[in-house]
Design a protein around this motif. Sequence first.
Motif, short mmCIF file in Angstrom:
data_model
loop_
_atom_site.label_atom_id
_atom_site.label_comp_id
_atom_site.label_asym_id
_atom_site.label_seq_id
_atom_site.Cartn_x
_atom_site.Cartn_y
_atom_site.Cartn_z
N PRO A 58 0.74 -1.23 0.06
CA PRO A 58 0.14 -0.06 -0.04
C PRO A 58 0.98 1.43 0.04
N THR A 59 0.36 2.38 -0.72
CA THR A 59 1.12 3.61 -0.74
C THR A 59 0.19 4.72 -0.02
N ASN A 60 0.95 5.79 0.05
CA ASN A 60 0.40 7.09 0.92
C ASN A 60 -0.52 6.66 1.99
N VAL A 61 0.33 5.80 2.93
CA VAL A 61 -0.53 5.19 4.25
C VAL A 61 -0.21 6.38 5.11
N THR A 62 -1.35 6.79 5.68
CA THR A 62 -1.59 8.01 6.79
C THR A 62 -2.13 7.61 8.22
N ALA A 63 -1.53 8.04 9.08
CA ALA A 63 -1.90 7.74 10.55
C ALA A 63 -2.25 9.17 11.26
N THR A 64 -3.75 9.32 11.38
CA THR A 64 -4.17 10.56 12.03
C THR A 64 -4.67 10.20 13.34
N PRO A 65 -4.20 11.15 14.27
CA PRO A 65 -4.45 10.94 15.89
C PRO A 65 -5.88 11.35 16.28
N GLY A 66 -6.22 10.74 17.05
CA GLY A 66 -7.59 11.29 17.73
C GLY A 66 -7.28 10.91 19.37
N ASP A 67 -8.48 11.17 19.93
CA ASP A 67 -8.79 11.03 21.54
C ASP A 67 -8.72 9.50 21.56
N GLY A 68 -7.62 9.18 22.15
CA GLY A 68 -7.62 7.43 22.42
C GLY A 68 -7.65 6.49 21.17
N TYR A 69 -7.54 7.08 20.06
CA TYR A 69 -7.42 6.30 18.71
C TYR A 69 -6.56 6.88 17.60
N VAL A 70 -6.25 6.05 16.68
CA VAL A 70 -5.75 6.46 15.46
C VAL A 70 -6.20 5.96 14.18
N LEU A 71 -6.61 7.11 13.32
CA LEU A 71 -7.28 6.51 12.01
C LEU A 71 -6.28 6.37 11.09
N LEU A 72 -6.18 5.21 10.37
CA LEU A 72 -5.16 4.70 9.34
C LEU A 72 -5.99 4.56 8.09
N ASN A 73 -5.22 5.20 7.05
CA ASN A 73 -5.76 5.04 5.72
C ASN A 73 -4.79 4.91 4.66
N GLY A 74 -4.88 4.84 3.43
CA GLY A 74 -3.96 4.62 2.37
C GLY A 74 -4.81 4.28 0.95
N ASN A 75 -3.93 4.23 0.19
CA ASN A 75 -4.57 4.15 -1.42
C ASN A 75 -4.85 2.51 -1.55
N SER A 76 -5.95 2.14 -2.32
CA SER A 76 -6.10 0.71 -2.51
C SER A 76 -5.18 0.27 -3.32
N VAL A 77 -4.68 -0.95 -3.41
CA VAL A 77 -3.83 -1.66 -4.08
C VAL A 77 -4.52 -2.73 -5.19
N THR A 78 -4.23 -2.55 -6.40
CA THR A 78 -4.78 -3.74 -7.52
C THR A 78 -4.56 -5.04 -7.13
N GLY A 79 -5.49 -6.10 -7.23
CA GLY A 79 -5.22 -7.23 -6.89
C GLY A 79 -5.19 -7.59 -5.40
N ALA A 80 -5.66 -6.58 -4.36
CA ALA A 80 -5.38 -6.92 -3.04
C ALA A 80 -7.31 -7.28 -2.50
N THR A 81 -7.25 -8.54 -1.78
CA THR A 81 -8.48 -8.77 -1.19
C THR A 81 -8.96 -8.35 0.17
N ALA A 82 -7.44 -8.11 0.70
CA ALA A 82 -7.66 -7.78 2.11
C ALA A 82 -6.32 -6.95 2.50
N TYR A 83 -6.23 -6.41 3.61
CA TYR A 83 -5.31 -5.61 4.20
C TYR A 83 -5.09 -5.81 5.70
N ASN A 84 -3.76 -5.90 5.86
CA ASN A 84 -3.20 -6.04 7.33
C ASN A 84 -2.52 -4.92 7.57
N ILE A 85 -2.62 -4.44 9.11
CA ILE A 85 -2.06 -3.41 9.68
C ILE A 85 -1.27 -4.11 10.76
N TYR A 86 -0.01 -3.42 10.69
CA TYR A 86 0.88 -4.06 12.01
C TYR A 86 1.35 -3.01 12.88
#
Length: 144
Positions: free
Chosen positions: A32-60
């Motif tokens: 994945p490209t352009n992955v972002t992590a935006t902080p909030g109050d007690g959480y982080v919102l993660l986003n990124g560009n979709s990838v051709t051929g991907a059926t799922a995503y994992n975040i570590y």
Amino acid sequence: MHSVLLLASLFLTSCGGGGGSASPPTPPPAAPTNVTATPGDGYVLLNGNSVTGATAYNIYWSTTTGVSKAHGTLLAATSTPQAHTGLTNGTTYYYVATAVGAGGESVDSAPVSATPTAVTAAADPLYPDQWHLKNTGQPGANSV
């Protein structure tokens, strides 16, 4: 001569034939490209560009630098964007994302980080002993 042909025929039969080739394996999707992590109050919102051929995503994720799929805790992404909740404000969290497809799991994305922080309420600009008037926009509707 017949014994050589018979031997060659047996060899080709035992190895799956003499012609054709197996189709090449399907490669894993790109990271994945352009992955972002935006902080909030007690959480982080993660986003990124979709990838051709991907059926799922994992975040570590990890609370130490150097996070990777080999050295991180798996947070299976169920939506885009994905919220990582229940976090401690003031602690920095580090993330990488991978795409999963028919060919397996991609390499890690570029790492990102975010530090959740508590939302502070804005101070009332009026002094406590001041009167607050309510104006509904109607003539004579001002009240205390």
